[in-house]
Design a protein around this motif. Structure first.
Motif, PDB file in Angstrom:
ATOM      1  N   THR A 248      -6.041   1.648  -6.708  1.00 30.69           N
ATOM      2  CA  THR A 248      -4.863   2.009  -6.548  1.00 30.69           C
ATOM      3  C   THR A 248      -4.012   1.876  -5.246  1.00 30.69           C
ATOM      4  O   THR A 248      -2.965   2.229  -5.174  1.00 30.69           O
TER       5      THR A 248
ATOM      6  N   HIS B 252     -13.736  -0.173  -2.586  1.00 33.45           N
ATOM      7  CA  HIS B 252     -13.089   0.436  -1.563  1.00 33.45           C
ATOM      8  C   HIS B 252     -13.143  -0.722  -0.323  1.00 33.45           C
ATOM      9  O   HIS B 252     -13.988  -1.210  -0.180  1.00 33.45           O
TER      10      HIS B 252
ATOM     11  N   MET C 193       0.610  -1.266   0.064  1.00 37.86           N
ATOM     12  CA  MET C 193       0.152   0.055   0.029  1.00 37.86           C
ATOM     13  C   MET C 193       0.869   1.350  -0.038  1.00 37.86           C
ATOM     14  O   MET C 193       1.889   1.127   0.542  1.00 37.86           O
ATOM     15  N   HIS C 194       0.488   2.162  -0.594  1.00 36.71           N
ATOM     16  CA  HIS C 194       1.339   3.534  -0.769  1.00 36.71           C
ATOM     17  C   HIS C 194       0.263   4.509  -0.830  1.00 36.71           C
ATOM     18  O   HIS C 194      -0.729   4.752  -0.362  1.00 36.71           O
ATOM     19  N   GLY C 195       0.858   5.890  -0.814  1.00 34.40           N
ATOM     20  CA  GLY C 195       0.317   7.203  -0.907  1.00 34.40           C
ATOM     21  C   GLY C 195       0.585   7.954   0.036  1.00 34.40           C
ATOM     22  O   GLY C 195       1.625   7.347   1.018  1.00 34.40           O
ATOM     23  N   GLN C 196       0.259   9.173   0.318  1.00 24.28           N
ATOM     24  CA  GLN C 196       0.869  10.301   1.018  1.00 24.28           C
ATOM     25  C   GLN C 196       0.305  10.038   2.535  1.00 24.28           C
ATOM     26  O   GLN C 196       1.302  10.199   3.484  1.00 24.28           O
TER      27      GLN C 196
ATOM     28  N   SER D  91      -1.538   7.214   5.616  1.00 27.59           N
ATOM     29  CA  SER D  91      -1.837   6.074   5.799  1.00 27.59           C
ATOM     30  C   SER D  91      -2.510   6.019   7.338  1.00 27.59           C
ATOM     31  O   SER D  91      -2.152   6.791   7.998  1.00 27.59           O
TER      32      SER D  91
ATOM     33  N   LEU E 272      -9.346   2.509   1.837  1.00 27.33           N
ATOM     34  CA  LEU E 272      -8.391   2.205   1.014  1.00 27.33           C
ATOM     35  C   LEU E 272      -9.069   1.784  -0.495  1.00 27.33           C
ATOM     36  O   LEU E 272      -9.962   0.845  -0.619  1.00 27.33           O
ATOM     37  N   ASN E 273      -8.517   2.582  -1.497  1.00 26.71           N
ATOM     38  CA  ASN E 273      -8.960   2.513  -2.845  1.00 26.71           C
ATOM     39  C   ASN E 273      -8.151   1.007  -3.363  1.00 26.71           C
ATOM     40  O   ASN E 273      -7.038   1.145  -3.553  1.00 26.71           O
TER      41      ASN E 273
ATOM     42  N   GLU F 144      -4.474   3.334  -2.353  1.00 24.99           N
ATOM     43  CA  GLU F 144      -4.108   4.417  -1.843  1.00 24.99           C
ATOM     44  C   GLU F 144      -5.145   4.744  -0.655  1.00 24.99           C
ATOM     45  O   GLU F 144      -6.457   4.460  -0.887  1.00 24.99           O
ATOM     46  N   TRP F 145      -4.898   5.375   0.551  1.00 23.59           N
ATOM     47  CA  TRP F 145      -5.712   5.354   1.794  1.00 23.59           C
ATOM     48  C   TRP F 145      -6.121   6.769   1.777  1.00 23.59           C
ATOM     49  O   TRP F 145      -5.472   7.899   1.177  1.00 23.59           O
ATOM     50  N   SER F 146      -7.392   6.826   2.540  1.00 22.05           N
ATOM     51  CA  SER F 146      -7.939   8.384   2.454  1.00 22.05           C
ATOM     52  C   SER F 146      -8.751   8.157   3.904  1.00 22.05           C
ATOM     53  O   SER F 146      -9.409   7.014   4.410  1.00 22.05           O
TER      54      SER F 146
END
Length: 731
Positions: free
Chosen positions: A393, A369, A349-352, A354, A389-390, A395-397
């Motif tokens: 992609t 999701h 998992m990645h993204g700005q 978490s 978590l999408n 990516e977490w939000s």
């Protein structure tokens, strides 16, 4: 394999403060972390005046369960079931096998009178839903004098045994590996006798997935014999991890086939998974296991149902994910995808941003999701948190529910798929830390977070609305477009507001549009067809109202809905005027001919056209159009078109059947407290879209204000009303 340090630090945690088991290791280490999380794991702040619109707290009533330790919570339809647990009481602490049901619409608790072979009392077990009528219970901790699991099928006693009194009312407990099935309509328990049961466990993770093992050994893609079909078909109960009687993690995955009622496989897991740190969730049919982390294709139709070639294994069945977080002082996140054939693959998992370490996490997959919630505790912050978590992609939000969790004790979260909502059980007057230390689950209040307003949406009527079942494969859609291009197959025209004419076939349109299309023809016809005249149904030319077909009968043609065949070909209207732009009507006609909207990036599926379709879907009562348009608008909504989408949704929400529709016939108790929201039905899917559009509108305005002045306020006021640029004849 997990390191020894990981196992040692996490094993005692689930039972450190609550378990009556004599072998449980009790630790003096504080359960609340003494170090704050790194700031990189936090998402940016959301507008403070939007979250309260998407999250509400309500008081529950009725036969509310007492506070419990380790009960199971399962949502089936519009009902939340709570089974088992350890009763927290100074005078009579004990394990229970009671079953409670919460009507999520009226928020009234009921203690169910169950019958059959009732399972022994237990806690830290699992209960999973099997379809809409069954619950499957496995494992957990039960009193020491419960019937042990043996290789020879031996049913437990029908009545719950009374354990000898001792420490906390229980002298000892034992881990179980038994399986019980509960029939919801009859409220009857059934014990499932099995051979070769796996090791007993508690605090494990479990889910039910469709089985594809029937295709494993056959070249034709189908079971060769009835016996093989009964042995391998149906659904599978997948048990992941858990802990044994000595609190050691069981690093394996066990699969129980619910048709053959046999344990079919045991595979090594290589990780420490359990209820304290992990979540398992089936992927469903919306996303294949191979698509997790693969990104989004530019021309991919995210709203279309997946198609499966006949005779081939269905890769959309049987996939599931295993999510874990551990080492709460230095959080580690792991995601494994289990394919239908049992293969495990880890996805980074990645993204700005978490999520932080969430204790006793709960979660589920909603379309594309994965929504997870849990208790977040540090020395500086104690709250209940929601993240998403999408899965495309990875990516977490953060799902910002506002200040609803700033006070009170919120303990257990669970997805309500029909409403696209996440439910959190708790008590708004208690202490989160105190209840967490005692593993206390409260049932006095329920907080509902509408995930659709955050862009997390799965069409709730995809499996319920009749028109949504009429989806067509690509070949059928291409055939529909070819028929549309053949002008000689048309017998009437749609007239747009600009004078443009679109030729259509009245039979195709009548079949796909629904009864209201015939009503429009009736309203524009100077003399109604003979069957309609005999039924004494008057239709006003000035105000077109829908005909009532509640008493229709195929045996009585006079009362049956009209068809185009009932019109005299010489008198039938040849032109139907629709006060919309030609682009909107063209897209509408393509929907009628193909059963689907054009792809997201098509010029015929722009946000402006979709907003127009959203406004006309309810007044014209076009079967299934509202659902597919709402789904498409979720995919194209961004800050640039948020204002248009908000205005269109606000106007569409007031049409047709209105915002609220009754889902239950039971009356609402008018004596409920003032802080209890009097909600009598299910909210239209347009409302969630409107709130999401409002969120984008507010965020866009906030960014513009920041651009004008560095000292501008971070929050924006909600606009007064839906004063947009839309009129009745389009955008």
């Amino acid at each position: 394999m997990a390191s020894a340090s990981q196992t040692t630090s996490s094993v005692p945690a689930p039972m450190a403060a609550a378990s009556p088991h004599p072998n449980t290791v009790r630790t003096s280490t504080p359960l609340v972390s003494s170090q704050p999380q790194a700031p990189s794991t936090s998402a940016p702040a959301q507008p403070q005046n939007f979250p309260p619109l998407a999250s509400t707290i309500s008081k529950t009533t009725g036969q509310e369960p007492t506070p419990l330790v380790g009960p199971s919570t399962t949502v089936v339809g519009d009902t939340l079931f709570v089974f088992g647990g350890r009763i927290l009481s100074r005078t009579n602490p004990r394990l229970t096998n009671d079953m409670y049901a919460l009507d999520l619409v009226t928020r009234v608790w009921t203690k169910l009178e169950t019958r059959g072979t009732i399972p022994p009392p237990r806690y830290f077990h699992s209960v999973c839903s099997l379809g809409d009528t069954k619950l499957v219970c496995f494992g957990g901790m039960s009193p020491g004098n419960s019937v042990p699991q043996q290789d020879t099928p031996t049913p437990p006693p029908t009545a719950a045994p009374q354990p000898p009194q001792g420490l906390d009312g229980q002298s000892e407990v034992m881990v179980m590996a038994d399986i019980h099935m509960f029939d919801i309509p009859s409220r009857t328990w059934e014990f499932i006798p099995v051979m070769n049961s796996p090791e007993g466990r508690y605090a494990h993770c479990a889910t039910i997935v469709p089985s594809v093992s029937a295709y494993a050994g056959t070249s034709s893609g189908a079971p060769s014999t009835t016996e093989e079909a009964n042995l391998h078909g149906g659904a599978e109960l997948v048990i992941v991890g858990g802990q044994d009687s000595a609190n050691h993690y069981i690093e394996e995955i066990n699969v129980f086939n619910l048709r053959s009622k046999q344990w079919t496989s045991k595979t090594p897991l290589g990780k420490c998974c359990g209820a304290y740190r992990s979540v398992v969730a089936p992927l469903g049919r919306h996303l294949a296991a191979s698509k997790v982390g693969a990104g989004i294709e530019p021309d991919e139709d995210m709203a279309a149902l997946p198609t499966v070639e006949e005779g081939a294994p269905d890769e959309h069945f049987g996939g599931m994910l295993i999510y874990s977080n551990y080492n709460f002082l230095d959080v580690k996140l792991e995601l494994q995808i289990r394919f239908p054939n049992g293969q495990l693959i880890e996805r980074p998992m990645h993204g700005q941003f978490s999520p932080p370490g969430l204790r006793f996490p709960n979660g589920a997959v909603l379309a594309n999701h994965f929504v997870v919630s849990g208790t977040f505790l540090t020395s500086s912050k104690q709250e209940y948190a929601l993240w998403a978590l999408n899965l495309r992609t990875l990516e977490w939000s953060r799902v910002d529910a506002g200040s609803v969790f700033s006070q009170g004790s919120w303990n257990r979260g669970i997805l309500w798929p029909r409403r696209n909502a996440f439910l959190i059980l708790g008590n708004k007057s208690r202490s989160l830390v105190e209840d967490y230390n005692h593993r206390r689950i409260n049932f006095s209040h329920i907080c509902m977070v509408e995930l659709e307003a955050f862009g997390l949406y799965e069409n709730p009527r995809r499996t319920e609305h009749p028109a949504m079942q009429k989806w067509f494969p690509t070949q059928a859609q291409e055939l529909g477009l070819m028929l549309l291009s053949m002008r000689e197959m048309s017998d009437m025209e749609f007239l747009a507001i600009g004078g443009e004419r679109i030729p259509v076939n009245s039979r195709v349109v009548a079949k796909r549009w629904g009864p209201y299309f015939l009503e429009l023809l009736n309203a524009s016809n100077p003399s109604p067809p003979p069957p309609m005249a005999q039924s004494n149904r008057a239709v006003s030319m000035a105000t077109i109202t829908p005909l009532t077909f509640s008493n229709t009968s195929t045996a009585n043609p006079i009362l049956a809905p009209p068809t185009t065949a009932q019109f005299n070909p010489l008198e039938r209207p040849r032109t139907l005027f629709l006060p919309h732009t030609v682009q909107t009507i063209n897209t509408l006609v393509k929907y009628l001919y193909t059963g689907s909207l054009p792809p997201v990036y098509s010029p015929d599926c722009s946000p402006q056209i979709l907003c127009s379709l959203l406004q006309l879907a309810r007044p014209y009562r076009i079967d299934g159009l509202l659902e597919v348009v709402v789904e498409r608008l979720h995919q194209v909504l961004d800050k640039s078109n948020a204002a248009a989408v908000f205005n269109a949704a606000a106007m569409a929400a007031g049409g047709g059947a209105g915002v609220f529709s009754s889902a239950h016939s039971e009356p609402v108790d008018e004596t409920l407290p003032d802080d209890c929201e009097h909600w009598k039905g299910t909210v239209s899917s347009v409302i969630g879209l409107q709130k999401r559009g409002l969120r984008g509108l507010m965020e866009g305005r906030r960014m513009r204000e920041r651009g004008r002045s560095l000292g501008a306020a971070n929050s924006v006021n909600v606009p007064n009303g839906a004063q947009g640029t839309f009129v009745a004849n389009g955008i």
